[in-house]
Design a protein around this motif. Structure first.
Motif, PDB file in Angstrom:
ATOM      1  N   GLN A  39      14.278  12.036  31.616  1.00 18.71           N
ATOM      2  CA  GLN A  39      14.074  12.804  32.965  1.00 18.71           C
ATOM      3  C   GLN A  39      14.830  11.834  33.962  1.00 18.71           C
ATOM      4  O   GLN A  39      14.568  10.696  34.202  1.00 18.71           O
ATOM      5  N   ASP A  40      15.907  12.692  34.621  1.00 12.27           N
ATOM      6  CA  ASP A  40      16.516  12.078  35.676  1.00 12.27           C
ATOM      7  C   ASP A  40      15.655  11.905  36.927  1.00 12.27           C
ATOM      8  O   ASP A  40      14.588  12.531  37.175  1.00 12.27           O
ATOM      9  N   GLY A  41      16.025  10.919  37.733  1.00 14.92           N
ATOM     10  CA  GLY A  41      15.157  10.419  38.892  1.00 14.92           C
ATOM     11  C   GLY A  41      15.017  11.511  40.175  1.00 14.92           C
ATOM     12  O   GLY A  41      14.138  11.318  40.884  1.00 14.92           O
ATOM     13  N   MET A  42      15.935  12.378  40.105  1.00 11.66           N
ATOM     14  CA  MET A  42      16.045  13.299  41.292  1.00 11.66           C
ATOM     15  C   MET A  42      15.247  14.692  40.994  1.00 11.66           C
ATOM     16  O   MET A  42      14.345  15.077  41.969  1.00 11.66           O
ATOM     17  N   TYR A  43      15.602  15.264  39.853  1.00  7.98           N
ATOM     18  CA  TYR A  43      14.823  16.687  39.662  1.00  7.98           C
ATOM     19  C   TYR A  43      14.286  16.621  38.337  1.00  7.98           C
ATOM     20  O   TYR A  43      13.855  17.798  38.030  1.00  7.98           O
ATOM     21  N   ALA A  44      13.935  15.661  37.951  1.00 10.95           N
ATOM     22  CA  ALA A  44      13.040  15.210  36.550  1.00 10.95           C
ATOM     23  C   ALA A  44      13.758  16.248  35.473  1.00 10.95           C
ATOM     24  O   ALA A  44      12.976  16.855  34.569  1.00 10.95           O
ATOM     25  N   TYR A  45      15.147  16.534  35.464  1.00 15.07           N
ATOM     26  CA  TYR A  45      15.676  17.159  34.464  1.00 15.07           C
ATOM     27  C   TYR A  45      15.936  16.245  33.212  1.00 15.07           C
ATOM     28  O   TYR A  45      16.376  15.255  33.237  1.00 15.07           O
ATOM     29  N   GLU A  46      15.504  16.990  32.010  1.00 15.23           N
ATOM     30  CA  GLU A  46      15.572  16.039  30.488  1.00 15.23           C
ATOM     31  C   GLU A  46      17.146  15.947  30.150  1.00 15.23           C
ATOM     32  O   GLU A  46      17.723  16.737  29.858  1.00 15.23           O
ATOM     33  N   ALA A  71      33.410  12.242  24.340  1.00 15.17           N
ATOM     34  CA  ALA A  71      33.687  13.542  24.141  1.00 15.17           C
ATOM     35  C   ALA A  71      32.475  14.619  24.204  1.00 15.17           C
ATOM     36  O   ALA A  71      32.268  15.306  24.757  1.00 15.17           O
ATOM     37  N   ALA A  72      31.539  13.851  23.226  1.00 15.44           N
ATOM     38  CA  ALA A  72      30.211  14.276  22.988  1.00 15.44           C
ATOM     39  C   ALA A  72      29.509  14.284  24.133  1.00 15.44           C
ATOM     40  O   ALA A  72      28.741  15.058  24.620  1.00 15.44           O
ATOM     41  N   VAL A  73      29.647  13.147  24.937  1.00 14.41           N
ATOM     42  CA  VAL A  73      28.648  13.270  26.206  1.00 14.41           C
ATOM     43  C   VAL A  73      29.330  13.983  27.181  1.00 14.41           C
ATOM     44  O   VAL A  73      28.406  14.551  27.969  1.00 14.41           O
ATOM     45  N   VAL A  74      30.730  14.262  27.376  1.00 14.28           N
ATOM     46  CA  VAL A  74      31.269  14.882  28.211  1.00 14.28           C
ATOM     47  C   VAL A  74      30.753  16.501  28.021  1.00 14.28           C
ATOM     48  O   VAL A  74      30.276  17.121  28.855  1.00 14.28           O
ATOM     49  N   TYR A  75      30.900  17.021  26.692  1.00 15.99           N
ATOM     50  CA  TYR A  75      30.651  18.145  26.222  1.00 15.99           C
ATOM     51  C   TYR A  75      28.939  18.245  26.593  1.00 15.99           C
ATOM     52  O   TYR A  75      28.795  19.431  27.221  1.00 15.99           O
ATOM     53  N   GLY A  76      28.287  17.485  26.275  1.00 17.52           N
ATOM     54  CA  GLY A  76      26.591  17.573  26.489  1.00 17.52           C
ATOM     55  C   GLY A  76      26.313  17.800  28.173  1.00 17.52           C
ATOM     56  O   GLY A  76      25.517  18.453  28.322  1.00 17.52           O
ATOM     57  N   SER A  77      27.102  16.970  28.819  1.00 20.77           N
ATOM     58  CA  SER A  77      26.852  17.010  30.516  1.00 20.77           C
ATOM     59  C   SER A  77      27.325  18.353  30.827  1.00 20.77           C
ATOM     60  O   SER A  77      26.787  18.788  31.566  1.00 20.77           O
ATOM     61  N   TRP A  78      28.467  18.835  30.155  1.00 17.78           N
ATOM     62  CA  TRP A  78      29.103  20.183  30.760  1.00 17.78           C
ATOM     63  C   TRP A  78      28.084  21.322  30.443  1.00 17.78           C
ATOM     64  O   TRP A  78      27.880  22.215  31.158  1.00 17.78           O
ATOM     65  N   MET A  79      27.219  21.223  29.256  1.00 16.33           N
ATOM     66  CA  MET A  79      26.340  22.354  28.909  1.00 16.33           C
ATOM     67  C   MET A  79      25.085  22.012  29.536  1.00 16.33           C
ATOM     68  O   MET A  79      24.194  23.020  29.199  1.00 16.33           O
ATOM     69  N   MET A  80      24.788  20.974  30.144  1.00 17.60           N
ATOM     70  CA  MET A  80      23.619  20.958  31.340  1.00 17.60           C
ATOM     71  C   MET A  80      23.469  21.856  32.065  1.00 17.60           C
ATOM     72  O   MET A  80      24.243  22.391  32.802  1.00 17.60           O
ATOM     73  N   ASP A  81      22.060  22.184  32.421  1.00 16.74           N
ATOM     74  CA  ASP A  81      21.755  22.923  33.532  1.00 16.74           C
ATOM     75  C   ASP A  81      22.021  22.596  34.818  1.00 16.74           C
ATOM     76  O   ASP A  81      21.727  21.443  35.070  1.00 16.74           O
ATOM     77  N   ARG A  82      22.757  23.471  35.639  1.00 19.35           N
ATOM     78  CA  ARG A  82      23.286  22.937  36.999  1.00 19.35           C
ATOM     79  C   ARG A  82      22.133  23.190  38.057  1.00 19.35           C
ATOM     80  O   ARG A  82      22.580  23.075  39.181  1.00 19.35           O
ATOM     81  N   LEU A  83      21.184  23.968  37.643  1.00 19.23           N
ATOM     82  CA  LEU A  83      20.029  24.016  38.336  1.00 19.23           C
ATOM     83  C   LEU A  83      20.482  25.064  39.715  1.00 19.23           C
ATOM     84  O   LEU A  83      19.809  24.517  41.091  1.00 19.23           O
ATOM     85  N   GLU A  84      21.396  25.794  39.449  1.00 18.80           N
ATOM     86  CA  GLU A  84      21.788  26.592  40.742  1.00 18.80           C
ATOM     87  C   GLU A  84      20.631  27.619  41.275  1.00 18.80           C
ATOM     88  O   GLU A  84      20.849  27.898  42.595  1.00 18.80           O
TER      89      GLU A  84
END
Lengths: 175, 510
Positions: free
Chosen positions: B185-192, A21-34
């Motif tokens: 860092q990920d392999g595509m965009y170097a995002y941490e 659940a923590a991993v899913v939450y952390g992933s959801w909060m990551m920048d989507r680089l829009e």
């Protein structure tokens, strides 16, 4: 499998569930680089989120399975608590692990790089580990004079060889 | 074909120098000694040697690792025969008949059979390595991101399924390995990812410190926790193999070689499974199945041929696809990456000579096994007399300095200690280390190829299931999951019954 292991599985399942659940939450909060106009399906959080979901699913199966077995086996005969002799053996087992783990951690995580000379620290670690865990019946061991001498010679020899090889052949700046 | 032979010839002559020969035989002997020590696995010795060979030329470093790997798998048979304690997991099957033969006063003969089986198994695997790696590499050139994603996932799933007693725990360990590989860092965009602003974590966990922790420190703790009386070595005679034993059991040798190579090729399965499968097949097809477990020559020959044949077998997918066939191969693959050797489909295009170099390395290790196996028996067994309380702290000191020497930073030592402790605890509760390592090595391949595939298909998941090979691999992954989790199985049976009840109520009630 015994009842103890099913209890461990239930607790393990809970830990995996919380972790997932923590991993899913952390992933959801990551920048989507829009701002970089990247496709949402390749956002950095996609793969960890899928892994988090995997953790959750497997954790639920683990908990469900152990729960089912516990209910079925609650009143089942034959599954008794460990005998006193086994308890003593288990206590010995854990004492030995904790002593070895503690020595290793003190050497690698606390004292290494704290200013103590690498060679001296390694000699001390090798000597202490060898004499304290020498006996397979007693923790800590009570070594004989002969074993103390053997441990000291071994510690001095190994520490010197390792120090010389890494310092002068592999050119490593030792901690 | 002739190109291959020519390159093999170049590889063999290239290694005919005093330094290379010394390294090859020295590493084989080191592997043998490690294999003889119950508790020291082949993976542990390769991991430690990876840290010790960092400053060497790539070809010489890989030579040392391959020779030590092969030597360790063979070395474990000694203690299996004489002490009934398998030196490595791969030699557990050899205990059944090897120890019985030793008790019947035929320990020398049993060791001769183990040596013969191991040498012939490795030679059979070596031929397969030379023939199939280029073929598989050529096929793999047609693989796209979709196929590589499924291959990486299949590797972790197969390993979790076959290595662990409980597949669910094997998969959880594999998933953890995949997750850990993604930190930094990920392999595509170097995002941490999951670095929490820590500069060390932003670079990700080093592969070698994690491996040293998983196989070095965790094994030190495991071995230290066990009660282990110093073993008494049995008396034995000559270990020179008898030609008759080879001629009589030639079918068993070839069959075990095929099984060993095949199991080696399967991602993440390993030598122990190869030994058990060869043993089981030999028992099923034997004219004297009743002798198995009571001192059967055929059983011992099958087990030892199978496990050593799987060593070159496991290297085949590691070279051709960058998907390791076993846990030691995963470490070998990591060492290749560190030394700048890019394994995978492009290897046969960019550096085909390296494949034949590896074939030559396996050949030299086989010669080493033959020599030490026949003429160096008693000194080999002396190693089993060293107390664990002396040996284990030495190994731990090497784990620490090996992790530190990679980049001269203490963070790698803390990584080793942290993952060693974690894997030790996980092993106590039935979570195996091998799928974790597979996940760690394959994590980057899986991540990059899933996202590359999604870029190519514009976010569409369909090509992952509609391309013929992708569909086949996806089915294999799903099938492995469904057939191994009882809960999913139960749900499917319940779903099927519920469906039948709706479609055909009368029949379902009868």
């Amino acid at each position: 499998m015994n009842a103890k292991l099913f209890t461990a599985d239930r607790i393990g399942g809970l830990i995996w569930f919380v972790f997932g659940a923590a991993v899913v939450y952390g992933s959801w909060m990551m920048d989507r680089l829009e701002s970089m106009n990247i496709p949402p399906s390749t956002a950095p959080g996609v793969v960890p989120a899928l892994q988090g979901i995997g953790f959750i699913i497997f954790a639920l199966i683990l908990m469900f399975r152990s729960e089912k077995h516990t209910i079925v086996n609650t009143y089942a005969p034959g599954e008794t608590d460990a005998a006193p002799a086994d308890n003593r053996q288990e206590s010995f087992y854990w004492k030995r692990i904790l002593l070895s783990w503690g020595l290793c951690l003190a050497y690698g995580a606390v004292l290494l790089g704290s200013g103590i000379h690498y060679w001296a620290l390694t000699v001390a670690f090798l000597f202490l580990h060898a004499i304290l865990l020498d006996d397979t019946e007693q923790v800590p061991a009570r070594p004989t004079l002969r074993r103390v001498i053997v441990a000291a010679v071994m510690a001095l020899t190994i520490a010197t060889i390792v120090t010389l090889i890494f310092r002068y052949i592999f050119l490593v700046r030792l901690p | 074909m002739f190109d291959g032979l020519y390159m093999f010839g170049i590889a063999v002559t290239g290694y005919l120098t005093p330094v290379s020969l010394g390294l090859a035989f020295g590493a084989t002997l080191l592997g043998l000694l490690a294999g003889c020590m119950p508790g020291l696995s082949a993976t542990l010795i390769i991991t430690l040697l990876t840290t010790l060979t960092l400053k060497m030329q790539p070809n010489q470093a890989i030579l040392v690792l391959v020779c030590a790997y092969n030597g360790a798998i063979y070395g474990g048979s000694r203690t299996a025969i004489l002490l009934n304690i398998p030196g490595t997991a791969a030699n557990a099957a050899a205990c059944l008949d090897g120890y019985q033969l030793a008790r019947q006063g035929q320990a020398g003969r049993a060791m001769g059979i183990a040596t013969t089986g191991s040498v012939l198994g490795t030679l059979f695997g070596l031929i397969c390595l030379a023939l199939f790696t280029p073929m598989l590499g050529e096929i793999a050139l047609s693989f796209g991101a979709f196929e590589f994603f499924w291959l990486a996932l299949l590797g972790v799933v197969t390993s979790g399924n076959l290595v662990a007693v409980d597949p669910l725990k094997g998969w959880l360990a594999g998933l953890l390995g995949l997750f850990v590989a993604g930190i930094g860092q990920d392999g595509m965009y170097a995002y941490e990812r999951f670095s929490f602003g820590n500069a060390d974590l932003a670079g990700g966990f080093g592969l070698i410190p994690v491996l040293v922790g998983a196989f070095g420190f965790s094994e030190v703790l495991t071995v230290m926790s066990e009660r282990f009386a110093r073993p008494k070595i049995m008396e034995f005679g000559s270990a020179i193999p008898r030609i008759r034993d080879v001629i009589v059991y030639w079918r068993t040798i070839i069959r075990s070689g095929v099984i060993g190579v095949w199991i080696g090729i399967l991602p993440g399965v390993g030598e122990d499974m190869a030994a058990w499968s060869s043993y089981a097949a030999a028992k099923r097809l034997s004219k004297e199945p009743e002798k198995f477990g009571k001192g059967s020559i055929e059983g011992l020959m099958a087990a030892e041929t199978g496990d050593n044949a799987s060593v070159p077998g496991g290297i085949i997918p590691a070279l051709a696809l960058a998907i390791p066939g076993s846990a030691p191969c995963a470490v070998l693959l990591a060492a290749m990456i560190i030394h700048g050797v890019q394994a995978g489909p492009m290897l046969m295009v960019e550096n085909p000579q390296f494949v034949y170099d590896v074939v030559a390395m396996v050949l030299f290790s086989t010669l080493g096994i033959l020599f030490f196996g026949l003429f160096f028996i008693k000194p080999l067994l002396k190693i089993t007399q060293i107390p664990r309380s002396i040996l284990m702290p030495i190994i731990f000191v090497l784990c620490v300095i090996g992790s530190y020497a990679l980049a001269s930073r203490l963070f790698d030592v803390y990584t080793m200690l942290g993952f060693g402790t974690l894997i030790f605890i996980m092993r106590q509760y039935g979570y195996p280390a091998a799928p974790f390592v597979l996940g760690l090595v394959l994590g980057d391949i899986l991540d990059k190829n899933l996202r590359r595939g999604l870029v190519l298909s514009d976010g569409d998941l369909l090509p992952f299931f509609t391309r013929p090979l992708s569909a086949l691999l996806a089915l294999l992954v799903l099938w492995t999951f469904i057939t191994n989790v009882k809960t999913i199985n139960d749900l499917m049976v319940w779903g099927r019954d519920a469906l039948w009840a709706r479609v055909w109520p009368k029949r379902s009630t009868t």
